[in-house]
Write an enzyme that holds these catalytic residues in place. Sequence first.
Site, PDB file in Angstrom:
ATOM      1  N   LYS A  25     -32.661 -56.255  90.263  1.00  0.00           N
ATOM      2  CA  LYS A  25     -32.258 -55.478  91.448  1.00  0.00           C
ATOM      3  C   LYS A  25     -33.454 -55.241  92.354  1.00  0.00           C
ATOM      4  CE  LYS A  25     -28.818 -53.272  88.563  1.00  0.00           C
ATOM      5  NZ  LYS A  25     -28.530 -52.120  87.682  1.00  0.00           N
ATOM      6  N   ARG A  62     -27.333 -41.288  89.376  1.00  0.00           N
ATOM      7  CA  ARG A  62     -26.533 -42.464  89.022  1.00  0.00           C
ATOM      8  C   ARG A  62     -27.349 -43.279  88.007  1.00  0.00           C
ATOM      9  NH1 ARG A  62     -22.449 -44.019  93.202  1.00  0.00           N
ATOM     10  NH2 ARG A  62     -22.455 -42.370  94.811  1.00  0.00           N
ATOM     11  N   GLN A  71     -25.657 -60.727  95.638  1.00  0.00           N
ATOM     12  CA  GLN A  71     -24.745 -59.653  96.059  1.00  0.00           C
ATOM     13  C   GLN A  71     -25.550 -58.479  96.564  1.00  0.00           C
ATOM     14  OE1 GLN A  71     -21.400 -58.804  93.387  1.00  0.00           O
ATOM     15  NE2 GLN A  71     -21.883 -56.593  93.473  1.00  0.00           N
ATOM     16  N   ASP A  72     -25.030 -57.813  97.596  1.00  0.00           N
ATOM     17  CA  ASP A  72     -25.625 -56.571  98.115  1.00  0.00           C
ATOM     18  C   ASP A  72     -24.694 -55.416  97.790  1.00  0.00           C
ATOM     19  OD1 ASP A  72     -27.024 -58.019 101.184  1.00  0.00           O
ATOM     20  OD2 ASP A  72     -27.856 -57.814  99.166  1.00  0.00           O
ATOM     21  N   ASN A  73     -25.254 -54.338  97.274  1.00  0.00           N
ATOM     22  CA  ASN A  73     -24.473 -53.134  96.960  1.00  0.00           C
ATOM     23  C   ASN A  73     -24.976 -51.966  97.788  1.00  0.00           C
ATOM     24  OD1 ASN A  73     -23.113 -54.570  94.976  1.00  0.00           O
ATOM     25  ND2 ASN A  73     -24.447 -53.877  93.324  1.00  0.00           N
ATOM     26  N   ASP A  83     -20.902 -41.313  83.490  1.00  0.00           N
ATOM     27  CA  ASP A  83     -22.330 -41.175  83.160  1.00  0.00           C
ATOM     28  C   ASP A  83     -22.568 -40.015  82.194  1.00  0.00           C
ATOM     29  OD1 ASP A  83     -23.875 -42.327  86.292  1.00  0.00           O
ATOM     30  OD2 ASP A  83     -22.821 -43.368  84.658  1.00  0.00           O
ATOM     31  N   TYR A 120     -28.936 -52.101  97.539  1.00  0.00           N
ATOM     32  CA  TYR A 120     -29.700 -52.912  96.610  1.00  0.00           C
ATOM     33  C   TYR A 120     -29.073 -54.278  96.406  1.00  0.00           C
ATOM     34  CZ  TYR A 120     -26.430 -50.648  93.336  1.00  0.00           C
ATOM     35  OH  TYR A 120     -25.316 -50.142  92.702  1.00  0.00           O
ATOM     36  N   HIS A 175     -28.083 -47.395  84.159  1.00  0.00           N
ATOM     37  CA  HIS A 175     -27.111 -48.478  84.010  1.00  0.00           C
ATOM     38  C   HIS A 175     -27.780 -49.857  83.863  1.00  0.00           C
ATOM     39  CE1 HIS A 175     -24.272 -45.790  86.611  1.00  0.00           C
ATOM     40  NE2 HIS A 175     -24.391 -45.322  85.374  1.00  0.00           N
TER      41      HIS A 175
HETATM   42  C1  LIG Z   1     -21.802 -51.626  90.451  1.00  0.00           C
HETATM   43  C2  LIG Z   1     -20.430 -52.007  90.945  1.00  0.00           C
HETATM   44  C3  LIG Z   1     -19.360 -51.136  90.873  1.00  0.00           C
HETATM   45  N1  LIG Z   1     -18.130 -51.513  91.338  1.00  0.00           N
HETATM   46  C4  LIG Z   1     -17.024 -50.539  91.274  1.00  0.00           C
HETATM   47  C5  LIG Z   1     -16.775 -49.964  89.897  1.00  0.00           C
HETATM   48  C6  LIG Z   1     -16.272 -48.570  90.191  1.00  0.00           C
HETATM   49  O1  LIG Z   1     -14.854 -48.603  90.399  1.00  0.00           O
HETATM   50  C7  LIG Z   1     -16.949 -48.187  91.505  1.00  0.00           C
HETATM   51  C8  LIG Z   1     -18.123 -47.270  91.309  1.00  0.00           C
HETATM   52  O2  LIG Z   1     -18.966 -47.887  90.333  1.00  0.00           O
HETATM   53  P1  LIG Z   1     -20.055 -47.023  89.561  1.00  0.00           P
HETATM   54  O3  LIG Z   1     -19.499 -45.645  89.304  1.00  0.00           O
HETATM   55  O4  LIG Z   1     -20.495 -47.845  88.382  1.00  0.00           O
HETATM   56  O5  LIG Z   1     -21.205 -46.912  90.641  1.00  0.00           O
HETATM   57  P2  LIG Z   1     -22.690 -46.384  90.338  1.00  0.00           P
HETATM   58  O6  LIG Z   1     -22.617 -45.200  89.411  1.00  0.00           O
HETATM   59  O7  LIG Z   1     -23.355 -46.249  91.646  1.00  0.00           O
HETATM   60  O8  LIG Z   1     -23.334 -47.577  89.509  1.00  0.00           O
HETATM   61  C9  LIG Z   1     -24.434 -48.312  89.977  1.00  0.00           C
HETATM   62  O9  LIG Z   1     -25.547 -47.459  89.913  1.00  0.00           O
HETATM   63  C10 LIG Z   1     -26.693 -47.886  89.243  1.00  0.00           C
HETATM   64  C11 LIG Z   1     -27.866 -47.100  89.775  1.00  0.00           C
HETATM   65  C12 LIG Z   1     -26.926 -49.343  89.229  1.00  0.00           C
HETATM   66  O10 LIG Z   1     -28.058 -49.829  89.228  1.00  0.00           O
HETATM   67  C13 LIG Z   1     -25.776 -50.243  89.134  1.00  0.00           C
HETATM   68  O11 LIG Z   1     -25.800 -51.193  90.173  1.00  0.00           O
HETATM   69  C14 LIG Z   1     -24.476 -49.577  89.151  1.00  0.00           C
HETATM   70  O12 LIG Z   1     -24.185 -49.276  87.792  1.00  0.00           O
HETATM   71  O13 LIG Z   1     -17.398 -49.428  92.084  1.00  0.00           O
HETATM   72  C15 LIG Z   1     -17.903 -52.762  91.876  1.00  0.00           C
HETATM   73  O14 LIG Z   1     -16.777 -53.096  92.274  1.00  0.00           O
HETATM   74  N2  LIG Z   1     -18.942 -53.648  91.943  1.00  0.00           N
HETATM   75  C16 LIG Z   1     -20.200 -53.330  91.507  1.00  0.00           C
HETATM   76  O15 LIG Z   1     -21.138 -54.175  91.606  1.00  0.00           O
END
Ligand SMILES: Cc1cn([C@H]2C[C@H](O)[C@@H](COP(=O)(O)OP(=O)(O)O[C@H]3O[C@H](C)C(=O)[C@H](O)[C@H]3O)O2)c(=O)[nH]c1=O
Length: 190
Positions: free
Chosen positions: A73, A60, A47-49, A171, A133, A63
Amino acid sequence: MSAFTRLAIPDVILVAPTVFSDNRGTFCEIYSRQRYEEVGIAAGFVQDNESLSIIKGTVRGLHFQTPPFDQAKLVRVVSGSIFDVAVDLRRGSPTYGRWVGATLTADKGEQLFIPRGFAHGFCTLKPETRVLYKVDNGYSREHDAGIRWNDPDLAVDWPLGDSDAVLSDRDLKLPGFAEFQTPFEMARSR
Ligand SMILES: Cc1cn([C@H]2C[C@H](O)[C@@H](COP(=O)(O)OP(=O)(O)O[C@H]3O[C@H](C)C(=O)[C@H](O)[C@H]3O)O2)c(=O)[nH]c1=O
């Protein structure tokens, strides 16, 4: 070719892709399964994020996903720059509870490989920072966990300068390291 450097926690690898420049601009390979596997980045990415952080000083993290959805990652920046951090959470690791960090920039295209068994987080060093990532396991909300970014026991030295940290409500409420019971074993990390 890309240069690979193992950091103070050796399973965390900094990648410096070779950037080819000419009168039109630049070209670089941003991933090669064969060359990355040769240096131990053998994650089967699935998967790519991508995240965009508008304000400089956005944090951020820290996690991770718990097993069986733990993730390795490979992180890079396509606009702006970050200070990227990995925290060793593997029971039995000689560097358990220690962190390493590296500055990743869109200009140079550096990447950081973070194996399974680590928490990951970053702070942005410029506005409008976009981070891409790869992960080697899918997302599972039920397994999505974290440790507070400024936990005094981890003592991550975030280069925020005079920026106030910008964090999500989630967070801001993450537990501290003292209460943490790691689900990760040293052997599980790839
Ligand atoms: C990670 C992820 C999130 N989501 C949804 C869940 C929430 O509704 C929304 C935002 O998620 P989140 O607030 O957890 O996003 P980040 O704060 O950028 O979290 C990431 O940031 C740190 C640095 C990381 O290494 C992780 O990949 C991940 O935890 O996207 C998804 O649908 N799929 C996903 O793979």
